[in-house]
Design an enzyme around this catalytic site. Structure first.
Site, PDB file in Angstrom:
ATOM      1  N   HIS A 147     -73.130  23.222  12.544  1.00 17.04           N
ATOM      2  CA  HIS A 147     -71.988  22.903  13.408  1.00 17.04           C
ATOM      3  C   HIS A 147     -72.318  21.696  14.291  1.00 17.04           C
ATOM      4  O   HIS A 147     -71.508  20.783  14.449  1.00 17.04           O
ATOM      5  CB  HIS A 147     -71.638  24.112  14.284  1.00 17.04           C
ATOM      6  CG  HIS A 147     -70.591  23.839  15.315  1.00 17.04           C
ATOM      7  ND1 HIS A 147     -69.245  23.722  15.003  1.00 17.04           N
ATOM      8  CD2 HIS A 147     -70.678  23.643  16.658  1.00 17.04           C
ATOM      9  CE1 HIS A 147     -68.556  23.477  16.116  1.00 17.04           C
ATOM     10  NE2 HIS A 147     -69.402  23.415  17.137  1.00 17.04           N
TER      11      HIS A 147
ATOM     12  N   THR B 240     -71.049  27.840  17.878  1.00 13.91           N
ATOM     13  CA  THR B 240     -70.428  28.045  16.568  1.00 13.91           C
ATOM     14  C   THR B 240     -71.481  28.083  15.476  1.00 13.91           C
ATOM     15  O   THR B 240     -72.375  27.248  15.429  1.00 13.91           O
ATOM     16  CB  THR B 240     -69.450  26.890  16.269  1.00 13.91           C
ATOM     17  OG1 THR B 240     -68.577  26.757  17.374  1.00 13.91           O
ATOM     18  CG2 THR B 240     -68.656  27.174  15.015  1.00 13.91           C
TER      19      THR B 240
ATOM     20  N   ASP C 172     -64.712  31.247  20.732  1.00 11.76           N
ATOM     21  CA  ASP C 172     -64.670  30.285  21.839  1.00 11.76           C
ATOM     22  C   ASP C 172     -63.558  29.269  21.552  1.00 11.76           C
ATOM     23  O   ASP C 172     -63.808  28.166  21.077  1.00 11.76           O
ATOM     24  CB  ASP C 172     -66.041  29.605  21.954  1.00 11.76           C
ATOM     25  CG  ASP C 172     -66.075  28.565  23.058  1.00 11.76           C
ATOM     26  OD1 ASP C 172     -65.335  28.716  24.037  1.00 11.76           O
ATOM     27  OD2 ASP C 172     -66.858  27.599  22.928  1.00 11.76           O
TER      28      ASP C 172
ATOM     29  N   LYS D  32     -62.400  24.289  27.004  1.00 11.82           N
ATOM     30  CA  LYS D  32     -63.062  25.512  26.558  1.00 11.82           C
ATOM     31  C   LYS D  32     -62.785  26.720  27.443  1.00 11.82           C
ATOM     32  O   LYS D  32     -63.013  27.845  27.017  1.00 11.82           O
ATOM     33  CB  LYS D  32     -64.584  25.285  26.562  1.00 11.82           C
ATOM     34  CG  LYS D  32     -65.059  24.167  25.660  1.00 11.82           C
ATOM     35  CD  LYS D  32     -65.209  24.664  24.248  1.00 11.82           C
ATOM     36  CE  LYS D  32     -65.904  23.640  23.372  1.00 11.82           C
ATOM     37  NZ  LYS D  32     -66.173  24.172  22.039  1.00 11.82           N
TER      38      LYS D  32
HETATM   39 CA    CA Z   1     -68.669  27.097  21.688  1.00  9.84          CA
END
Ligand code: CA
Length: 425
Positions: free
Chosen positions: A132, A358, A231, A251
């Site tokens: 990621h 992630t 998230d 976020k």
């Molecule tokens: Ca995250």
């Protein structure tokens, strides 16, 4: 460190109908959560099959008093005390003789409301999914995807605890600033690049006092358990705001977790060796290096992300699996994350939540966010019904799930982490 005992024996069964062979919650799992029924008080429970057992109602049978509206006291227990509780619950739910006494306190999970399992004092999100980090880095900084600190420091940032919600609570599309690529100045409005992130959550157990640290060899004793974490991320806000201090409003508008705490004790059979670092990568600094952690610090968990659009839901279609992959695609172990977090004397408290970041696999079928799957929206994902998604649409529901598995053991699951996107307000 990770003791395998009779509670992990694959031949043991439960008298609770449907528990044996249950995808998530056979008697070998025994995760803890907080529920309420008919608007009543919040109470601790353990999941068994499609049911849960009300722990407040049977407190006289238990070696530990876990009554109360949160699991913070249970998470704070020394691992040995939590193991005592696990052993007792295993006995109660596997031995048929307890059935008459306990049956009145079993409830269908479908008939109760699940809440956040703990009062979350602090939430920190890491970035240890190496694939990621490479994929996202490439989108934000094509020439320089992985910054040089990544292989020395478990990168993280302090998130927002107040907006964490349990599975099932819808997420409202956030509004914010974004700067369209061809514009000179930003605009304000609903995010047009709303995304999910497939992560594991780590529940902190005992923790450390301010000024103290957590040596790597003791880190697992400060971890109480695990959950799934979505998230939610507004990629358009993120691209505009993230430098120089990191994620903020992109976020913190909502994070979704699965409501059950799968204990570190239940996970004992599912510990595997941390994958070796690629040739040429630096050795971790000594405070992050522990032989035993390298030998069994990774988690044998298969992660999945599904999408159910409004049109699919109306047509009665099943959710479409967007990706699947192993949780071992983490560059750092959870012990390394916890040790690093406390390495400057920062105090971690029982019920703090840590996100791994992630977790993507190396290949397309394991990418843990839509922006990776759709290459930043340029190659929309094609769904079986002909719909396409570069990013999430209103009415979309994202469902995360996970199964821990190991040869010779009964697999255990994490339950669902799901939420639907509502239009901006
Ligand atoms: Ca995250």
């Amino acid at each position: 460190m990770h003791t395998i005992d009779h509670t992990h024996d694959p031949h043991r069964t439960s008298w609770v109908p449907g528990a044996d062979g249950h995808r998530d919650f056979p008697v070998q799992n025994l995760p803890f959560g907080i529920f309420s029924m008919d608007g009543g008080e919040r109470r601790p429970a353990v999941a068994i099959g499609d049911k849960l057992l009300d722990l407040a109602a049977i407190t006289s049978l238990l070696p530990v008093d876990v009554r109360g509206p949160t699991l913070n006291p249970l998470l704070a227990l020394p691992p040995e005390r939590r193991t005592d509780l696990r052993h007792k619950l295993f006995e109660l739910l596997s031995n048929e003789s307890h059935r008459p006494a306990l049956a009145p306190y079993l409830h269908d999970q479908s008939a109760v409301t699940m809440h956040l399992p703990a009062r979350i004092g602090d939430y920190t999100d890491f970035y240890v999914g190496i694939h990621h980090a490479n994929n996202i880095g490439r989108q934000f900084r094509p020439d320089n995807p992985l910054l040089p600190n990544y292989k020395y420091v478990p990168i993280g940032y302090h998130g927002r605890a107040s907006s964490i919600r349990p599975s099932g609570v819808p997420v409202v599309r956030p509004k914010g600033q974004r700067k369209p690529p061809d514009a000179d100045t930003p605009v304000v409005g609903a995010s047009v690049r709303l995304d999910y992130e497939l992560e594991m959550g780590v529940w902190i157990g005992r923790g450390n006092d301010l000024g103290e640290t957590i040596p790597i060899g003791e880190a697992d004793a400060h971890i109480a358990g695990f959950c799934l974490l979505n998230d939610w991320s507004a990629r358009d806000f993120q691209a505009w705001e993230y430098q120089p201090l990191g994620p903020f409003l992109a976020k913190n508008f909502h994070s979704t977790i699965s409501p059950w705490v799968v204990t570190i004790e239940a996970m004992a059979p599912f510990r595997i060796a941390q994958p070796p670092r690629p040739e040429g990568d630096p050795q971790p600094l000594p405070y992050l290096w522990d032989k035993a952690d390298q030998a069994e610090g990774a988690l044998a968990i298969d992660l999945e992300a599904y999408l159910l659009t409004a049109r699919m839901r109306e047509a009665g279609e099943a959710p479409h699996r967007l990706s699947h992959g192993p949780a071992s695609n983490m560059y750092w172990t959870v012990a390394q994350i916890v040790t690093h977090h406390a390495s400057n004397g920062c105090n971690l408290n029982p019920g703090d939540l840590i996100g791994t970041g992630t977790i993507s696999a190396a290949t397309d079928d394991g990418f843990g966010s839509l922006t990776e799957l759709s290459r930043g929206g340029t190659q929309p994902v094609k769904l079986p019904n002909g719909e396409e998604r570069g990013f999430l649409a209103d009415g979309d529901e994202v469902i995360l799930s996970a199964i821990a598995h190991a040869n010779g053991y009964v697999p255990i699951g994490f339950g669902e982490c799901r939420a639907m996107v509502l239009p901006a307000r």
